[in-house]
Write an enzyme that holds these catalytic residues in place. Sequence first.
Site, PDB file in Angstrom:
ATOM      1  N   GLY A  39       0.761  -1.249   0.000  1.00  0.00           N
ATOM      2  CA  GLY A  39       0.000   0.000   0.000  1.00  0.00           C
ATOM      3  C   GLY A  39       0.785   1.288   0.000  1.00  0.00           C
ATOM      4  O   GLY A  39       0.199   2.366  -0.188  1.00  0.00           O
ATOM      5  N   GLY A  77       3.750  -3.493  -3.826  1.00  0.00           N
ATOM      6  CA  GLY A  77       3.841  -3.620  -5.277  1.00  0.00           C
ATOM      7  C   GLY A  77       4.279  -2.298  -5.877  1.00  0.00           C
ATOM      8  O   GLY A  77       5.386  -2.144  -6.374  1.00  0.00           O
ATOM      9  N   CYS A 102     -12.046   4.414 -28.878  1.00  0.00           N
ATOM     10  CA  CYS A 102     -13.316   5.106 -29.093  1.00  0.00           C
ATOM     11  C   CYS A 102     -14.102   5.292 -27.808  1.00  0.00           C
ATOM     12  O   CYS A 102     -15.210   4.769 -27.646  1.00  0.00           O
ATOM     13  CB  CYS A 102     -14.141   4.329 -30.109  1.00  0.00           C
ATOM     14  SG  CYS A 102     -13.244   4.162 -31.637  1.00  0.00           S
TER      15      CYS A 102
END
Length: 447
Positions: A266, A302, A370
């Site tokens: 975190g 991470g 798009c």
Amino acid sequence: MAAPTPLAVHADPDPSFAELIAGRPHLAMDARDGLMVEEVPLARIAAVVGTPAWVYSAGSLRRRARALNGALSGAGLDASVHFAMKANDNLAVLALLHREGLGVDVVSEGELRLARAAHIPASRIVFSGVGKTDRELRLALAEDILQINAESAEEIAMISALATSLGRVARVALRVNPDVDAKTHAKITTGRAENKFGVPIDAALALYARMAAAPGIEAVGIATHIGSQITAGMAAYRAAYARLAEMVHAIRAAGLPILRVDCGGGLGIPYRDELAPLPDALAGAIKTTLGGLGLPVMLEPGRWIAGPAGLLLASVIIEKKGARRFVIADAAMNDLARPAMYEAWHGIVPVSPIAYHAPLSPADVVGPVCETGDTFARGRDLPALPAGEMIAFLDAGAYGATMSSTYNARPLAPEVLVDGARFAVVRDRQSYAALAHGQRVPDWIGT
Ligand code: LLP
């Protein structure tokens, strides 16, 4: 067309290109070769693999792994770091981090298999996640991984039954939801009572006791993870870890075994100019709350390790000028999803030295997909960027390639690892043939 995603509006000016580069030691702007990662010009990488492409700095990954390990050992903690590979699952990155002494935190069979393909030993693998399938648990047991983090009574029963039938003993930690607010983006907060993760702290002790008595299970500890991109200081961490410490006391008072505490991940990073806490602060928070228990701790970061170490290199397809100025890049939301998903801000720096020094004017940086949500930045000060000019999206080493998709049938971008003056293509660009691979039109449709 999807509804437009509002990107966060900032009142203060964005950091300059020079400030963005100065804050990232693996980047440099060379007067002749333009933006470099370590000693390799990005233009050279683009000449080999084209764009869009992910580029990672081995030096940065190593420095960050060492800084984190150093902060933990500096605080006198007996700690092991398990890289949350959902942030970056490239085999070369995993192997590099393993050489720095890191294990991995996996959340799926795919991640477990990739970790093994990167030669991470099973003894360095932790399996987290709120819903592990029967098949995934069987594989984890067959591989005899270090630890499974269980998230519910139901899952404990499932692990116990599977382990018993396979004649194995599963080392299981109980993931506790400490009900603290990590003060991060709602989509990536995980430690509130209303989130799906972990077991409620009030029920945790009874469940731990049941787990310790369950056949096929060795209860090894407790775990938590309160959210991601935490930048609001250490208060939430301290509150969560203090609750874990209380629980360790209660577990011991009940005469139950406990071997370690998993502190989750975190730790946030500065994408723009956030004041993100450093590993020393996290190590200090762990030390003051859990340090006196005499138990080893584990971490599952991470983003902090991989985020700043990577960038997404893109080329400008076209600049479209009208009421607004649109820079249309060849990278899109299918590559880097974070701006579309979380209104995330990523630094955008021109690659050529001429563009780098040219006058700036506001532009919206978008991809060719798009959807209006395919917007990386709005009103960002950028030089003229004619077709073919390259730009780098910074801090894309975590939750970049791993979150990409082939939406609009856009092949996955290649990954490149730079180490000093050398670089290697550590993942090829996906081929167009691969997009159709495994698909078939049944005869009864006809042609
Ligand atoms: N451990 C567990 C159980 C997790 O769920 C996570 C992240 C981590 C560790 C690692 O957290 P980190 O240190 O990277 O913050 N896609 C989002 C982030 C989602 C994080 C999910 N869990 C983003 O791009 O911001």
